[in-house]
Design an enzyme around this catalytic site. Structure first.
Site, PDB file in Angstrom:
ATOM      1  N   ARG A 168      -2.297  11.988  -3.935  1.00  0.00           N
ATOM      2  CA  ARG A 168      -1.508  10.836  -3.114  1.00  0.00           C
ATOM      3  C   ARG A 168       0.047  11.458  -2.938  1.00  0.00           C
ATOM      4  O   ARG A 168       0.744  11.038  -1.978  1.00  0.00           O
ATOM      5  CB  ARG A 168      -1.421   9.402  -3.572  1.00  0.00           C
ATOM      6  CG  ARG A 168      -1.002   8.390  -2.663  1.00  0.00           C
ATOM      7  CD  ARG A 168      -1.099   6.912  -3.161  1.00  0.00           C
ATOM      8  NE  ARG A 168      -2.201   6.095  -2.566  1.00  0.00           N
ATOM      9  CZ  ARG A 168      -2.724   5.790  -1.508  1.00  0.00           C
ATOM     10  NH1 ARG A 168      -1.635   5.677  -0.472  1.00  0.00           N
ATOM     11  NH2 ARG A 168      -3.740   5.127  -1.239  1.00  0.00           N
ATOM     12  N   GLU A 213       2.330  -1.918  -2.696  1.00  0.00           N
ATOM     13  CA  GLU A 213       2.906  -0.770  -2.960  1.00  0.00           C
ATOM     14  C   GLU A 213       4.155  -0.438  -2.227  1.00  0.00           C
ATOM     15  O   GLU A 213       4.964   0.114  -2.733  1.00  0.00           O
ATOM     16  CB  GLU A 213       2.110   0.235  -3.159  1.00  0.00           C
ATOM     17  CG  GLU A 213       0.929  -0.063  -4.389  1.00  0.00           C
ATOM     18  CD  GLU A 213      -0.030   0.883  -4.535  1.00  0.00           C
ATOM     19  OE1 GLU A 213      -1.078   0.839  -3.654  1.00  0.00           O
ATOM     20  OE2 GLU A 213      -0.263   1.923  -5.447  1.00  0.00           O
ATOM     21  N   GLU A 235      -5.372  -0.119 -14.125  1.00  0.00           N
ATOM     22  CA  GLU A 235      -6.512   0.128 -13.252  1.00  0.00           C
ATOM     23  C   GLU A 235      -7.567   1.111 -14.049  1.00  0.00           C
ATOM     24  O   GLU A 235      -8.814   0.942 -13.956  1.00  0.00           O
ATOM     25  CB  GLU A 235      -5.809   1.135 -12.023  1.00  0.00           C
ATOM     26  CG  GLU A 235      -7.078   1.440 -11.304  1.00  0.00           C
ATOM     27  CD  GLU A 235      -6.572   2.361 -10.261  1.00  0.00           C
ATOM     28  OE1 GLU A 235      -5.259   2.221  -9.606  1.00  0.00           O
ATOM     29  OE2 GLU A 235      -7.471   3.134  -9.313  1.00  0.00           O
TER      30      GLU A 235
HETATM   31  N1  LUZ Z   1      -6.025   3.861  -6.875  1.00  0.00           N
HETATM   32  C1  LUZ Z   1      -6.854   4.789  -6.686  1.00  0.00           C
HETATM   33  C2  LUZ Z   1      -4.857   3.720  -6.308  1.00  0.00           C
HETATM   34  O1  LUZ Z   1      -7.818   4.953  -7.387  1.00  0.00           O
HETATM   35  N2  LUZ Z   1      -6.853   5.385  -5.609  1.00  0.00           N
HETATM   36  C3  LUZ Z   1      -6.035   5.242  -4.654  1.00  0.00           C
HETATM   37  O2  LUZ Z   1      -5.581   5.884  -3.592  1.00  0.00           O
HETATM   38  C4  LUZ Z   1      -4.634   4.605  -5.036  1.00  0.00           C
HETATM   39  N3  LUZ Z   1      -3.725   4.652  -4.281  1.00  0.00           N
HETATM   40  C5  LUZ Z   1      -2.732   3.671  -4.794  1.00  0.00           C
HETATM   41  C6  LUZ Z   1      -2.796   2.773  -6.028  1.00  0.00           C
HETATM   42  N4  LUZ Z   1      -4.129   2.835  -6.623  1.00  0.00           N
HETATM   43 MO1  MOS Z   2      -2.438   0.620  -8.364  1.00  0.00          MO
HETATM   44  S1  MOS Z   2      -1.062   1.797  -8.666  1.00  0.00           S
HETATM   45  O1  MOS Z   2      -3.447   0.356  -9.694  1.00  0.00           O
HETATM   46  O2  MOS Z   2      -2.577   0.057  -6.988  1.00  0.00           O
END
Ligand code: LUZ
Ligand code: MOS
Length: 775
Positions: free
Chosen positions: A328, A731, A250
């Site tokens: 989160r 997830e 990400e």
């Molecule tokens: N990525 C993000 C995530 O930038 N914001 C989120 O709330 C999130 N949640 C789950 C996985 N990736």
């Molecule tokens: Mo994510 S933990 O890149 O949904």
């Protein structure tokens, strides 16, 4: 010849995967996967003269760089150039949320594996050899490896965050039972099969094209532009697919793409940079380890009246996504339970580990492990089963989450009760009890694990996507979105949506690469939201095209627009009657009439909002629910164990692709079990990664898979905020794996009544063995 025949077979297979069969649709990528034809970064046909990069990284976790001597490396035949921070024309800064992370170290290093330079050579082999010739002298500074140490030294990424509901202080005084404790959950290595990598190519006028194995093409584009000091439109990022991401790409796919682009910028030549496994393991961050404390208060009737936590997140040496992940954790701190009085706090602790990052669940699993631990502790002390406490406290319609969102269309009790009924859990529990009465050296344990996971990026502005849909003049269709295919099957889902709207065969639809020049300013493929956001945009674009085509039909067939015009299996129907007009004829006619056959749609999740100054709002489009029942058998002589079964009732909503979604649930479950039971990240006191290979880091294999995994969809209305009422699935099921920890703990309790409960994951066989014989 041979190949043609195979393609014929493939085509006929694809044809069979018609819309009518969507319930059993497979991930269409699997056809090229099993033939070895799927393209990854390493499969790109490289241009003549392409250079290869290898990253030179810090051999210390914290220190001042006194000197670096590159001369021997530079003198090696075949080495083209070595790039450092001095070669950066723009900013030496890659931090996404907080600007606290250089691309290359300047005077100090902050973690073992921190990039210092990029060696570019004629081959990767030469570049790697050159790396060994670099001499560096670092003056040691104190190394922090744990969150607790960081807290003691006041080393933080940002200010702490708090969520609160009700009056926790007061509520604790009214509790019959109050328990406190500590928990630890370790990190987790993503271990995507395709390591981090990128390929940069020079275009005209200083423009650069990057092929990157990233979940976030726009982050890559934006960061390259920032580091090179050029406009974003000069940078094109293209992604065909990833060999796995799991959150690890990400944010952390970016630096390698930036380095390749930097070298291309200077050399006007293509540069390929793919980390080998050792480099990837050492240089990249992982799931955040958490050290947490909790206090839980219950009434005489086992209602949880108050819950308080402090989460210490081991963020590593820079922010990366840590603040969002910490957030989160707070959102999911009470899991599937209604708790009227809550005070949660999270501290993002700055340590000298590689910056930890997104990993499937994004801090949610860490939060949920703590409340499950608190419940297990309370149950143990009171002398009831955890199940009793869990069951009494499950979320109900209109309950309030600590962050102010009101729970709607709640399936917590529905999945729980369905799991109990469908899987005859009373009988299962009796079997376990009977087994334990009759066996001394083997013991069984059973646990219930309910899950509740919020769907949407918690950062509201990120919840948007676009789709660009072309219908070509022969009736075939090309779709571009922001969705990155990383094995989760999102491309297949996008195809299904278009096939559904136009009622054409799937073979008429192509999903294009994810490319920043076709779909711009995108959020990463993350947060389980990729199919929802991009699917809704695709649906909107296809529906607009359909409306336009209906006007063409009304003219061509001389029927009124009020008549019911539909498409069915590539033929136009009017008021249920089959017409002469086929899909391809309709498209030809639209072309002649100069009707636009391209549409671009933008979707932004409605209704969601969150006020960070109050820590209240409605951040999630909806929640996903489910319940898992896990049974394990441990060998009390050896401490080894085997999971007998995991039986799940899962809230898919109305699954649009059952095969794909089942795959997501199974994969996430096993990944969760791995995190909770065997994957043990280890750094030494100097901050050096010890679990730096697959010989020292154990991930689940086929033998770790429970003997039985059953996943039953819960009966539900579905939710309109989900694409075609098919809820996000990436997830949430990872957290069923938490049940594995507590099943093991219950089996240990059955053997050793004096066992003093520890909440320290992963529960490896060594830990099981020690717990069995500890008084
Ligand atoms: N990525 C993000 C995530 O930038 N914001 C989120 O709330 C999130 N949640 C789950 C996985 N990736
Ligand atoms: Mo994510 S933990 O890149 O949904």
């Amino acid at each position: 010849m041979h190949k043609n025949k195979e393609n014929k077979i493939l085509e006929s297979k694809l044809n069979k995967v018609s819309i009518a069969l969507k319930q059993s649709i497979k991930n269409l990528d699997s056809y090229t996967h099993v033939r070895g034809e799927s393209l990854y970064v390493d499969d790109i046909n490289i241009r003549q003269g392409t250079f290869h990069g290898v990253v030179f990284d810090s051999p210390k976790a914290h220190g001042k760089i006194k000197s670096i001597d590159y001369s021997k490396a530079e003198a090696l035949e075949g080495v083209e150039r070595i790039f450092t921070y001095k070669d950066i024309p723009g900013k030496n800064e890659i931090g996404g949320i907080i600007a606290d992370e250089p691309l290359f170290a300047e005077d100090e290093v902050h973690f073992w594996g921190m990039p210092i330079a990029l060696i570019v050579a004629e081959s990767e082999f030469i570049a790697r050899k050159a790396r060994g010739l670099i001499e560096i002298n670092i003056e040691d500074l104190p190394v922090i490896t744990t969150a607790k140490e960081a807290k003691a030294k006041g080393s933080f990424i940002n200010a702490p965050r708090f969520f609160s509901l009700g009056d926790t202080e007061k509520a604790f005084q009214e509790c019959e039972y109050v328990f406190e404790g500590e928990t630890f959950s370790n990190g987790q290595e993503h271990l995507y099969i395709e390591a981090q990598g990128a390929y940069a190519e020079p275009l005209e006028n200083g423009n650069i094209k990057i092929t990157s194995s990233t979940q976030g093409p726009t982050s890559v584009q934006k960061t390259i532009a920032q580091v090179l000091g050029v406009a974003m439109h000069k940078i094109e990022v293209d992604v065909t697919r990833l060999g796995g991401g799991f959150g690890g790409k990400e944010d952390q796919a970016t630096p390698w793409a930036v380095m390749a682009a930097l070298a291309t910028y200077h050399l006007s030549q293509s540069v390929k940079l793919i980390l080998n496994r050792h480099d990837d393991l050492r240089m990249t961050g992982k799931r955040h380890p958490y050290e947490s404390t909790y206090k839980i208060g219950l009434s005489k009737g086992l209602k949880i009246l108050a819950y308080q936590t402090e989460f210490l997140q081991n963020s590593g040496a820079a922010a990366d996504l840590s603040p969002a992940i910490a957030e989160r954790t707070l959102f999911h701190a009470t899991n599937s339970y209604y708790v009227p009085n809550v005070t949660t706090k999270v501290l993002s602790c700055k340590t000298n580990l590689p910056p930890n990052t997104a990993f499937r669940g994004f801090g949610g699993p860490q939060g949920m492990f703590v409340i499950e631990s608190a419940i297990a502790k309370a149950a143990h002390e009171i002398g009831v089963s955890a199940k009793q406490i869990q069951e009494i406290n499950l979320l109900d319609e209109d309950d309030t989450f600590s962050y102010g969102q009101i729970a709607e269309k709640v399936e917590a009790k529905n999945t729980w009760n369905s799991a109990k009924n469908i899987f005859s859990s009373d009988a299962l529990e009796q079997e376990v009890a009977e087994f334990n009465r009759n066996n001394r050296s083997f013991k069984k344990g059973l646990s219930f694990m309910p899950i509740t996971f919020g769907i949407s990026f918690t950062n509201t502005p990120m919840n948007h996507a676009r789709a660009l849909v072309h219908i070509y003049l022969d009736g075939s269709i090309g779709i571009s979105t922001a969705a990155v295919e990383m094995g989760q099957g999102v491309n297949t889902k996008m195809m299904q949506i278009a096939a559904d709207v136009f009622s054409v065969s799937i073979e008429k639809i192509k999903i294009e690469t994810t490319n920043t020049t076709r779909v711009a300013n995108t959020s990463p493929s993350a947060a389980s939201s990729t199919a929802d956001l991009n699917g809704k945009a695709t649906l909107m674009a296809c529906n607009s095209l359909l409306e336009r085509l209906k006007i063409v039909v009304s003219e061509d067939l001389d029927v009124s627009e009020e008549d019911n015009i539909t498409l069915k299996e590539e033929v136009v129907f009017v008021n249920g009657q089959k017409s002469e007009l086929s899909w391809t004829e309709l498209i030809s006619s639209a072309m002649i009439k100069r009707v636009a056959l391209t549409e671009n749609a933008h979707y932004a999740t409605p209704e969601i909002h969150f006020d960070k100054t109050k820590e209240k709002g409605h951040p999630f489009a909806y929640h996903v629910y489910g319940t898992a029942i896990t049974t394990v058998t441990i060998d009390c002589t050896r401490g080894t164990y085997e999971f007998d079964s995991v039986k799940i009732v899962h809230d898919y909503g109305k699954s649009m692709s059952e095969g794909i979604d089942l795959g997501q649930v199974e994969g996430a479950l096993i990944q969760g079990i791995g995190w909770m039971t065997m994957e043990e990240i280890a750094y030494n006191e100097d901050g050096k990664l010890l679990s730096n290979a697959l010989s020292t880091y154990k991930i689940p294999d086929i033998f770790s898979v429970p003997k039985t995994v059953e996943v039953i969809p819960v009966e539900t209305e579905g939710n309109d905020m989900a694409i075609l009422k098919s809820k996000a699935v990436g997830e949430p099921p990872l957290m069923y794996g938490i049940g594995a920890y507590f099943a093991l703990q219950n089996a240990i309790k059955a053997f050793n009544p004096n066992y003093d409960l520890q909440f320290h994951a992963p529960m490896t066989p060594e830990k099981v063995l020690m717990s069995l014989y500890k008084n």
